[in-house]
Scaffold this active site. Structure first.
Site, PDB file in Angstrom:
ATOM      1  N   GLY C 481       0.820  -1.216   0.000  1.00  0.00           N
ATOM      2  CA  GLY C 481       0.000   0.000   0.000  1.00  0.00           C
ATOM      3  C   GLY C 481       0.849   1.259   0.000  1.00  0.00           C
ATOM      4  O   GLY C 481       0.343   2.365   0.165  1.00  0.00           O
ATOM      5  N   GLY C 483       2.966   2.020  -2.584  1.00  0.00           N
ATOM      6  CA  GLY C 483       3.180   2.524  -3.941  1.00  0.00           C
ATOM      7  C   GLY C 483       4.352   1.863  -4.651  1.00  0.00           C
ATOM      8  O   GLY C 483       4.860   2.387  -5.641  1.00  0.00           O
ATOM      9  N   SER C 522      11.893   0.323   6.092  1.00  0.00           N
ATOM     10  CA  SER C 522      11.784   1.284   4.981  1.00  0.00           C
ATOM     11  C   SER C 522      12.743   0.909   3.854  1.00  0.00           C
ATOM     12  O   SER C 522      13.360   1.762   3.229  1.00  0.00           O
ATOM     13  CB  SER C 522      12.065   2.713   5.469  1.00  0.00           C
ATOM     14  OG  SER C 522      11.179   3.057   6.501  1.00  0.00           O
ATOM     15  N   THR C 525      11.867   0.279  -1.316  1.00  0.00           N
ATOM     16  CA  THR C 525      12.256   1.106  -2.456  1.00  0.00           C
ATOM     17  C   THR C 525      13.781   1.160  -2.630  1.00  0.00           C
ATOM     18  O   THR C 525      14.276   0.950  -3.741  1.00  0.00           O
ATOM     19  CB  THR C 525      11.640   2.511  -2.344  1.00  0.00           C
ATOM     20  OG1 THR C 525      10.223   2.364  -2.339  1.00  0.00           O
ATOM     21  CG2 THR C 525      12.057   3.388  -3.505  1.00  0.00           C
ATOM     22  N   LYS C 707      16.375   6.591  -0.696  1.00  0.00           N
ATOM     23  CA  LYS C 707      16.259   5.972   0.624  1.00  0.00           C
ATOM     24  C   LYS C 707      14.777   5.794   0.960  1.00  0.00           C
ATOM     25  O   LYS C 707      13.903   6.312   0.269  1.00  0.00           O
ATOM     26  CB  LYS C 707      16.934   6.847   1.693  1.00  0.00           C
ATOM     27  CG  LYS C 707      18.442   6.991   1.486  1.00  0.00           C
ATOM     28  CD  LYS C 707      19.149   7.631   2.669  1.00  0.00           C
ATOM     29  CE  LYS C 707      18.913   9.122   2.741  1.00  0.00           C
ATOM     30  NZ  LYS C 707      19.858   9.799   3.697  1.00  0.00           N
ATOM     31  N   GLU C 711       8.864   4.727   7.378  1.00  0.00           N
ATOM     32  CA  GLU C 711       8.839   4.846   8.829  1.00  0.00           C
ATOM     33  C   GLU C 711       9.235   6.216   9.387  1.00  0.00           C
ATOM     34  O   GLU C 711       8.595   6.714  10.308  1.00  0.00           O
ATOM     35  CB  GLU C 711       9.745   3.766   9.438  1.00  0.00           C
ATOM     36  CG  GLU C 711       9.221   2.364   9.247  1.00  0.00           C
ATOM     37  CD  GLU C 711      10.304   1.315   9.403  1.00  0.00           C
ATOM     38  OE1 GLU C 711      11.240   1.295   8.584  1.00  0.00           O
ATOM     39  OE2 GLU C 711      10.222   0.514  10.343  1.00  0.00           O
TER      40      GLU C 711
END
Lengths: 156, 316, 759
Positions: C481, C483, C522, C525, C707, C711
């Site tokens: 959720g 992206g 995190s 990505t 980065k 979070e």
């Protein structure tokens, strides 16, 4: 045997009286766009329209709905054409995980049925009973503003 | 949720005779269904009042308004006449629950909802109110519980916002019983603390049905509510203030006792006509007279004084 | 191709797709009800499971009589007790799936599969479990007492020995410090309460197990499930198309997966096992409560001389895998300080197990440290942001290496100060103690760092080019959720010079390729975007090479220009022509990120400014404005990054103001185990949020300079709010959340000076 009218279509279903509308929509009719989250009217994810009014389908018995018009998120778009509310949610990124989204959208749709020229505040008030745990609220408010701008523009 | 039968009876007048302790009326269902799901109630059958001709009208009557029992909170909230003439009720309704619940919940059902005490509602706890023994809230987590009349068997607060407003407004309910008799009852007398013999918060018998709520006009009235979030929580404390047609000021608090709580000390402290700043100060200070808070809810006292002060100021 | 072989995109590079607000790919499916979640699955013959949970916080299960339950209509299978768990063990303590001892109210003891959920629930009520109730303990203070019941037989109910890290001479530096601040701070138990509960559908067929899971890590679920059930990893396939929220709680598999699998094996039918909301609140993870005794010493200019933090966290009844709550983090790293000691102890209690929750440990520790820093600033009369500047460090003092972005924080301070109008903020006159002084307003600031947001290798992806001109990115990683689909499409589109609509992304299925990282830390990505870029670049190189062969020139002479391959002197061909010329061979690019640069320390920094109003008559704290400036390196998609920021800020507001799981100590039961009483924010609790990422590529992190953002934005929110409340009413809170009760009690205490101050 009970006939539920969902998104304009009659659906005969055989259910015992204790069956909850939400569960019948999801399990018996396969309409899983309406989400089950709390089962106690504490979150809003199961919001549907019952005769144009937003209600929590987790607190409605299916047997209560005979002769009423039930609308779920699956019944809103016409083919690829989204409603103004749906379009605004996409445009404003008013969703993340998307689990609360059908309920949020139906709450706003319900407010528009009551008042087609509902303003941003009224459309925001309409979703005060819809929790979003991802925290997309500010974008949901933006979507409300976008809908209000469109609808009042349309109303001239 | 245990299985039950579902019944429709077209004539409202015929409903009460069918009701028993295990055949229960269903209106909006917003509270009843949560109790069924938690197995707090296990009825054999539900009679759907919405399938009957029970009242749904909002009518102007002499000196006030008559609301059919099935009038939803939403309709009250959006009714221009009620907003202007009994603002305390419209404000209480608007601050109760959520749009979806207000679309479904009825005014009569709202008065009869059961407490939200987190012990009472917990399937894993059998407290006195749920038919068991003892009150775990008294020594447990009681920050949401009563601060008045706390030496009874139960310290749950009455969950309704409109109830406090209706008591302040001097509203009455019309009750139809199983024998066909009709009686008029003040909301203040409808809602009473539970007792050993009657572990509910109202005086109705199993075969009683509320058919209407009659509300006297009080354009100078208001309801203020404090919650731990902006919307959608039961009242920590709420205060209804209403100036009646004959100038009497009634103050009723929610969130502080088993029932809507008349702030008699504050009313007495007003002593005389005119809501002067001094009188309001005195009344606010006296709002907590007689309070006996529990370990975690002393904060409700300053909250009650503040809301009393602000409510009186609003209607002055 | 390895992503580190690619050049960076230096600042100022003209990018076409990356950096634009491409709409979230799955949004149309999510607004029409078409998006299918694990909980939406309805397979032919599917059964529904319900779980029996211990009503006691600590009890031995003497016996379970399942006879009556088995006879209920619709019941197909009942599994109960140790035997029912078939040797499957759970948690870090490796306890049986259905243990002989229940260690929290909600601990699983049995499960039922039936043809409907009602039937399964009815059967659970019909189970007759004989418990021997044992003494229990809840609360970290109580659990540490010598007389406390022992939960796992460890000293002081500790999970392990305290984790102590010290540099310098803290005791001496503290003793010598002219300014000292010392408090004990507390943060509450917070529950993720993702709207989709933990749940899975498992279908055990003879030679394979397929699981549709609501998870943050398909690979991890596959690996851990295979291990728990004694299967080869190749036999377990995990599919996650959409997830209804996770926030850390779904970064490890929970018992729903194993229960569904065992019941499916027994019945031969697909079984759906989803927690109900009660289960979600008591048995699916939480941010454990903390107690933080913090002492800081500073010189008269506000430079930190010593930090000593004695930190205790609630582990609940068991330890879960996944990210630890790194309570030590901010103390060790956010500011320059030569003498730092942190001691972290996790304590068992008879409550549900803790698990990572959005920036675990940092959210809790930042409240304490940043409250103390604000207090130091006020004590010295130094501007709170200036105080942070004076204590800035460009290096990771624990690892003695530079940050990958050593100047992030000073730039953040500049940016947020300007955006918020910090220097022009109204200064309050000191408030009169107590209420009802009406509504007062205040401003607060807090800074943050976060140990993650960097790549979590390995990340693998492939990109295949189609003759119709489209490209397909394939990776196993899930989109929870945030992206992920969208940004991966953007990165591939950029590298291939395709319109982003021409890039399809297939993900969330372990059968689609090699392992992928869990969406935690995190890391999604920064791990996956570089891998996808490398795969796209590999595809581009293959395409160019093929074109060069077809055009009879050197690959170096061919360039890709928006669907055309142009040779310097020998004409051009469309991508489709080149691919057709290659047929039946295809262009299939492969990309990976398998290592990270160890010479620098990658961190994600940030800061928040809060404006609040405090009604001293009612204790109501309202946040009226938030400004958030995080550093997530290069912003791939400003719309999605903004969404992550407002999401983190929103959860931070909940943590600061309303969220706290309350447990009745005597009964050992959480009392607010529902969304009625556990108060997450509503739309009207959330103020305008200015979300402005720094947007500076951090090429120390990876070649893309990207980065994580999931979070960090939550971390500084609660302390910024608490500091703003201090600014408004002059009361320093050492415990969250700032409910009306807490605020009114504090105002009452402030108004009666005879009474002693709180600790």
């Amino acid at each position: 045997m009970l006939t539920l009218t969902v998104n304009g279509q009659p659906h005969p279903v055989a259910v015992e009286p204790r069956r909850i509308l939400l569960d019948v929509l999801r399990r018996d009719l396969g309409l899983t766009g309406t989400k089950e989250v709390c089962e106690m009217g504490n979150c809003g994810a199961c919001t549907v329209l019952l005769d144009d009014e937003a209600v929590y389908s987790c607190l409605v018995l299916a047997v209560e709905c005979e002769a009423q018009e039930i609308e779920t998120v699956e019944g809103l778009a016409r083919g690829q054409e989204l409603t103004a509310v749906q379009e605004a949610f996409v445009a404003c990124d008013a969703l993340q995980c998307g689990f609360c989204t059908p309920g949020q959208i139906l709450s706003m749709e319900g407010a528009l049925r009551r008042r087609p020229d509902a303003d941003e505040a009224a459309l925001t008030e309409a979703v005060t009973g819809n929790l979003c745990r991802c925290g997309a609220y500010r974008n949901i408010v933006a979507a409300a503003g976008r809908v209000a701008a469109t609808s009042s523009g349309g109303a001239g | 949720m245990t299985p039950f039968d579902y019944q429709r009876i077209p004539e409202a007048a015929a409903v009460p005779a069918q009701l028993t302790p295990t055949v229960r009326p269903l209106a909006g269902g917003t509270d009843l269904l949560t109790r069924l799901k938690a197995c707090l109630d296990r009825p054999d059958a539900l009679v759907d009042l919405k399938a009957s001709d029970l009242g749904r009208a909002i009518d102007r009557v002499d000196g006030g308004w008559r609301l059919g029992a099935l009038v939803t909170l939403s309709r009250i909230q959006h009714h221009p006449g009620l907003r202007a003439d009994v603002p305390a009720l419209a404000e209480a309704v608007s601050q109760a629950a959520t749009p979806q619940l207000r679309n479904r919940a009825t005014i009569a059902g709202n008065l009869l909802q059961r407490p939200r005490c987190w012990y009472f509602r917990n399937e894993r706890v059998q407290c006195w109110l749920a038919g068991g023994e003892g009150c775990p809230a008294r020594s447990g987590r009681n920050e949401h519980h009563a601060v008045f009349d706390t030496d009874g068997p139960c310290v749950a607060t009455h969950p309704s916002d409109p109830a406090a407003a209706l008591v302040a407004l001097g509203a009455t309910v019309t009750v139809l019983d199983g024998g066909g008799g009709e009686r008029e009852l003040a909301v203040a007398d409808l809602l009473v603390p539970p007792t050993d013999e009657r572990r509910v918060e109202h005086v109705l018998a199993a075969d009683d049905v509320i058919t209407a709520v009659t509300v006297p006009s009080a354009p100078r009235s208001t309801y203020l509510k404090a919650m731990d979030r902006a919307v959608w929580a039961f009242a920590l404390v709420g205060v209804a203030a209403a100036v009646s047609a004959d100038g009497e000021v009634r103050l009723v608090a929610s969130g502080v006792a088993n029932t809507p709580w008349r702030l008699a000390g504050a009313e007495a402290a007003l002593a005389g006509p005119g809501l002067t700043p001094e009188a309001i100060d005195r009344a606010a200070a006296a709002a907590t007279d007689g309070a006996a808070p529990l370990a975690e809810n002393g904060y409700k006292l300053p909250l009650l004084r503040t809301l009393t002060h602000r409510a009186l100021t609003a209607v002055a | 191709m390895d992503e580190s072989d690619l050049p960076t995109w230096p600042p100022g590079t003209d990018l076409e797709t990356v950096g634009t607000g491409v709409p979230r790919r799955e949004a149309p499916a999510k607004v029409t009800g078409g998006a299918v979640y694990s909980s939406d699955l309805r397979l032919p013959g599917q059964l529904y499971a319900a779980i029996a949970r211990s009503p006691h916080p600590h009890a031995r299960v003497r016996s379970i009589d399942t006879e009556r339950a088995r006879r209920q209509p619709g019941v197909v299978s009942v599994i109960a007790g140790e035997e029912g768990g078939e040797g499957v063990t759970w948690y870090e303590e490796s306890v049986p799936l259905f243990g002989p001892v229940a260690r929290f109210a909600g601990d699983e003891v049995a499960a039922v599969a039936a043809t409907s959920l009602e039937a399964a629930r009815d059967a659970v009520r019909a189970l007759n479990v004989d418990y021997e109730v044992l003494a229990h303990v809840v609360g970290i203070d109580e659990a540490q007492r010598p007389e406390a019941p022992s939960i796992h037989g460890t000293p002081g109910n500790r999970t392990t020995d305290p984790k102590v890290e010290e540099r310098g001479d803290v005791a001496a530096a503290l003793a010598a410090a002219p300014i000292r601040i010392e408090h004990t701070y507390r943060t509450p138990t917070a529950v993720h309460n993702a709207l989709e509960t933990h749940g899975a559908v498992a279908w055990w067929q003879p030679d394979r197990l397929t699981i549709w899971a609501s998870t943050q890590g398909v690979t991890q679920v596959a690996q851990m499930t295979a291990e728990a059930l004694g299967l080869d990893q190749s036999q377990v396939r995990v599919i996650t198309e959409h997830v209804g929220g996770g926030f850390g709680a779904k970064q490890v598999p929970w018992k729903d997966v194993a229960i569904a699998a065992l019941l499916s094996r027994r019945t031969g039918r697909p079984v759906q096992c989803a927690y109900d909301r009660h289960g979600e609140n008591v048995a699916a993870g939480k941010r454990g409560a903390t107690r933080q005794r913090v002492r800081i010493g500073a010189d008269t200019d506000g430079r930190l001389l010593a930090i000593d933090a004695e930190l205790v966290g609630d582990s609940g009844a068991y330890q879960t895998a996944g990210e630890a709550a790194a309570l030590w983090g901010p103390y060790q790293g956010l500011y320059r300080c030569d003498n730092v000691r942190t001691s972290v102890t996790y304590v068992y209690t008879n409550t549900g197990p803790a698990v990572a929750f959005r920036a675990p440990g940092y959210v809790e520790a930042a409240f304490a440290l940043e409250s103390a820093m604000d207090e130091l600033a006020h004590r010295l009369g130094v501007d709170p942001i200036e105080l942070r500047r004076r204590n800035h460090t460009g290096v990771d003092q624990q690892q003695a290496k530079p940050w990958s972005s050593p100047d992030s924080l000073p730039l953040i301070y500049d940016r947020i100060s300007a955006l918020a109008g910090w220097d022009a903020r109204p200064r309050n006159a000191p408030p009169a103690p107590g209420g009802d002084g009406g509504v007062r307003r205040g401003w607060g600031f807090a800074a943050s760092d976060w140990l993650a947001g960097k790549a979590n290798p390995p990340g693998y992806a492939s990109v295949e080019l189609r003759t119709d001109g489209s490209a397909e990115v394939v990776t196993t990683v899930q989109d929870i959720g945030t992206g992920t689909r969208t940004v991966l499409a953007q990165v591939a589109a950029e590298e291939l010079q395709l319109p982003v609509e021409e890039v399809r992304v297939t993900l969330g299925d372990t059968a689609a390729g090699p392992p992928s990282p869990t969406s935690s830390g995190s890391a999604t990505t920064p791990t996956m975007a570089p891998a996808v870029r490398a795969a796209a670049a590999d595809a581009r190189h293959q395409l160019v090479a093929a074109a060069a062969r077809q055009l009879d020139c050197a690959p170096g002479d061919v360039t890709l220009d928006h669907g055309k391959l142009v040779a310097a002197n020998s004409g051009s061909r469309t991508v489709a022509e080149v691919l057709e010329g290659l047929s039946p061979a295809a262009v299939h690019g492969w990309g990976e990120l398998v290592a990270v640069d160890d010479s620098v320390s990658v961190r994600t920094f940030g800061a928040a400014v809060a404006e609040v109003s405090v009604d001293t008559g009612t204790g109501e704290v309202r946040v009226t404005r938030m400004v958030s400036v995080p550093d997530c390196g290069r912003v791939l998609n400003p719309t999605l990054v903004a969404s992550q920021i407002i999401g983190g800020v929103t959860q931070g507001i909940g943590f600061a103001l309303t969220e706290s799981q309350l447990v009745d100590a005597e009964l050992g039961l959480p009392v607010n185990d529902s969304l009625e009483e556990y108060l997450v924010p509503t739309v009207l609790d959330i103020c305008p949020i200015e979300a402005v990422p720094l947007d500076r590529p951090d090429t120390g992190a990876n070649q893309l300079g990207v980065k994580g953002i999931g979070e960090p934005p939550m971390i500084p929110v609660a302390p910024a709010i608490a500091n703003a409340v201090f600014d408004a009413i002059g009361i320093r809170f050492h415990e969250l959340p700032l409910t009306r009760r807490r605020v009114l009690d504090a105002l009452a205490e402030a108004a009666s000076p005879d009474e002693s101050e709180p600790a």
